[in-house]
Design an enzyme around this catalytic site. Sequence first.
Site, PDB file in Angstrom:
ATOM      1  N   ARG A  16       0.519  -1.056   0.087  1.00  0.00           N
ATOM      2  CA  ARG A  16       0.114  -0.152   0.464  1.00  0.00           C
ATOM      3  C   ARG A  16       1.130   1.447   0.418  1.00  0.00           C
ATOM      4  O   ARG A  16       1.920   0.770   0.741  1.00  0.00           O
ATOM      5  CB  ARG A  16      -0.300  -0.083   0.749  1.00  0.00           C
ATOM      6  CG  ARG A  16      -2.033  -0.897   1.141  1.00  0.00           C
ATOM      7  CD  ARG A  16      -2.959  -1.086   2.441  1.00  0.00           C
ATOM      8  NE  ARG A  16      -3.850  -2.372   2.020  1.00  0.00           N
ATOM      9  CZ  ARG A  16      -3.442  -3.668   2.266  1.00  0.00           C
ATOM     10  NH1 ARG A  16      -3.045  -4.030   2.551  1.00  0.00           N
ATOM     11  NH2 ARG A  16      -4.391  -4.535   2.164  1.00  0.00           N
TER      12      ARG A  16
ATOM     13  N   HIS B   2      -0.968  -2.629  -4.525  1.00  0.00           N
ATOM     14  CA  HIS B   2      -0.600  -3.498  -5.448  1.00  0.00           C
ATOM     15  C   HIS B   2      -0.747  -2.942  -7.058  1.00  0.00           C
ATOM     16  O   HIS B   2      -0.612  -4.014  -7.492  1.00  0.00           O
ATOM     17  CB  HIS B   2      -0.916  -4.671  -5.832  1.00  0.00           C
ATOM     18  CG  HIS B   2      -1.116  -5.381  -4.323  1.00  0.00           C
ATOM     19  ND1 HIS B   2       0.451  -5.547  -3.436  1.00  0.00           N
ATOM     20  CD2 HIS B   2      -1.559  -6.677  -3.768  1.00  0.00           C
ATOM     21  CE1 HIS B   2       0.105  -6.538  -2.024  1.00  0.00           C
ATOM     22  NE2 HIS B   2      -0.899  -6.938  -2.505  1.00  0.00           N
TER      23      HIS B   2
ATOM     24  N   HIS C 258       2.656 -12.463  -5.862  1.00  0.00           N
ATOM     25  CA  HIS C 258       1.821 -13.177  -5.472  1.00  0.00           C
ATOM     26  C   HIS C 258       1.617 -13.931  -5.051  1.00  0.00           C
ATOM     27  O   HIS C 258       0.257 -14.045  -5.024  1.00  0.00           O
ATOM     28  CB  HIS C 258       0.379 -11.711  -5.428  1.00  0.00           C
ATOM     29  CG  HIS C 258      -0.202 -11.086  -4.086  1.00  0.00           C
ATOM     30  ND1 HIS C 258      -0.528 -12.162  -2.988  1.00  0.00           N
ATOM     31  CD2 HIS C 258      -0.474 -10.111  -3.480  1.00  0.00           C
ATOM     32  CE1 HIS C 258      -1.446 -11.831  -2.062  1.00  0.00           C
ATOM     33  NE2 HIS C 258      -1.234 -10.280  -2.095  1.00  0.00           N
TER      34      HIS C 258
ATOM     35  N   ASP D 176      -1.581  -9.314   8.731  1.00  0.00           N
ATOM     36  CA  ASP D 176      -1.496  -8.558   7.024  1.00  0.00           C
ATOM     37  C   ASP D 176      -0.092  -7.749   7.545  1.00  0.00           C
ATOM     38  O   ASP D 176      -0.687  -6.540   7.419  1.00  0.00           O
ATOM     39  CB  ASP D 176      -2.757  -8.281   6.808  1.00  0.00           C
ATOM     40  CG  ASP D 176      -2.765  -7.613   4.956  1.00  0.00           C
ATOM     41  OD1 ASP D 176      -1.751  -8.024   4.547  1.00  0.00           O
ATOM     42  OD2 ASP D 176      -3.787  -7.727   4.777  1.00  0.00           O
TER      43      ASP D 176
ATOM     44  N   GLU E 114       5.111 -12.356   1.430  1.00  0.00           N
ATOM     45  CA  GLU E 114       5.719 -11.728   0.239  1.00  0.00           C
ATOM     46  C   GLU E 114       6.948 -10.558   0.061  1.00  0.00           C
ATOM     47  O   GLU E 114       6.801  -9.839   1.095  1.00  0.00           O
ATOM     48  CB  GLU E 114       4.527 -10.132  -0.101  1.00  0.00           C
ATOM     49  CG  GLU E 114       3.296 -11.191  -0.638  1.00  0.00           C
ATOM     50  CD  GLU E 114       2.540 -10.292  -0.533  1.00  0.00           C
ATOM     51  OE1 GLU E 114       1.694  -9.159  -1.010  1.00  0.00           O
ATOM     52  OE2 GLU E 114       1.181 -10.782  -0.361  1.00  0.00           O
TER      53      GLU E 114
HETATM   54  C1  BGC Z   1      -1.921  -7.923   1.344  1.00  0.00           C
HETATM   55  C2  BGC Z   1      -3.417  -7.643   1.655  1.00  0.00           C
HETATM   56  C3  BGC Z   1      -4.773  -7.977   0.649  1.00  0.00           C
HETATM   57  C4  BGC Z   1      -4.099  -9.081  -0.575  1.00  0.00           C
HETATM   58  C5  BGC Z   1      -5.071  -9.306  -1.556  1.00  0.00           C
HETATM   59  C6  BGC Z   1      -1.782  -8.554   0.591  1.00  0.00           C
HETATM   60  O1  BGC Z   1      -0.711  -8.277  -0.590  1.00  0.00           O
HETATM   61  O2  BGC Z   1      -1.184  -7.453   1.861  1.00  0.00           O
HETATM   62  O3  BGC Z   1      -3.833  -6.378   2.833  1.00  0.00           O
HETATM   63  O4  BGC Z   1      -5.709  -7.745   0.555  1.00  0.00           O
HETATM   64  O5  BGC Z   1      -2.670  -8.527  -0.398  1.00  0.00           O
HETATM   65  O6  BGC Z   1      -5.202 -10.090  -2.074  1.00  0.00           O
END
Ligand code: BGC
Length: 375
Positions: A106, A131, A202, A274, A339
Amino acid sequence: MAVSSCDLPAEKKSTDKDTTLNVTYKLNPNNFEQTINDKKVKLYTLKNNKGASVAITNFGGRVVSLMVPDKNNVLTDVVLGYDDLKGYQSQPENYFGAIIGRYGNRIAKGKFNLAGKSYQLDINDGVNTLHGGYNGFYKQVFDAVQPDSSSLELTYTSKDGEGGYPGTLNVKVVYNLTADDALRIAYTATTDKTTLVNMTNHAYFNLNGEGKGSILNHLLMIKADAITPVDTKLIPTGKLQAVKGTPFDFTTAKAIGANINDRNEQLKNGKGYDHNFVLTKHTLSQSVATVISPETGIVMDIYTDEPGLQFYSGNFLTGKTHDGRGGKAYDYRSAFCLETQHFPDAPNQPAFASTVLKPGQTYHTITEYRFSIKK
Ligand code: BGC
């Protein structure tokens, strides 16, 4: 040379009682063939001599399937995915297996200042950007070249202004399935204007096998003494928080589920894990994290030169909306992501390592997911 994902490895053809060589071989490459933005989308399969394989589509550079042996020598698909391109285009979870860019994670309110100018990115996650925005790399078609049966080179030119980011960015991502069962991902980028880059992958992992339910019994170790705590919108406060004595202490292996329901402000903010973990060492010579499935004995070690690791415990997966391969329901917390990255919101956090790339510089980073069996 491209290898069709329908080919069984030679040694399996005659003796093939091995009922377990399942998912990759059922993936139909035709279901991935389409022309998008005048580019051909396909499914590529990489193999090594030990029988491991990975299927990757150049739509978003996504890892569609990753087959590794379990303790009984059964090939097991350890990533979540869909049977066809349509799944990747229409499902609400955008990021399955994808290359993430220009900026993984983010950026607060999608705003940043760079070289005296302010920029506004897509707002695609509440009030923030996530992303790479609405048309991040996860939706782009890469040019693909398969130089040999165990690697795939993907390139993409992101236009000046794409997603709100300055500069033409030339990106190259090389996937390689090594002889010792590691999926190695090497990212390179150059720019013609000062810009930001923070790429990752991802993949959603379940080492019990994709579609096999909860990941809460997996044992996880992360070599990190601190996290970057977040607010309720998952934006870092800018401080570091020690993990010692908290549910975030994975310095010795423990089950992902051991403390996930503890009363803890950070777990509340993240709706589970997260969070970005601050890696104590990040060289490619030693692993930064290890995950073990008690069911299959599959071990995944992560190696990276990135300073951070986002541990996401699949809190936004819901069986209803994530019908996966073979129609399987991908339920709440039925996968985890690890990640590798620079820290979230680094462009607005002076204390975090810079994600700025200037003309003449080359962005280069490597991450390896290395698989073995618990002895
Ligand atoms: C984020 C999560 C998000 C997810 C989406 C992750 O990399 O940290 O907050 O919901 O990606 O798939």
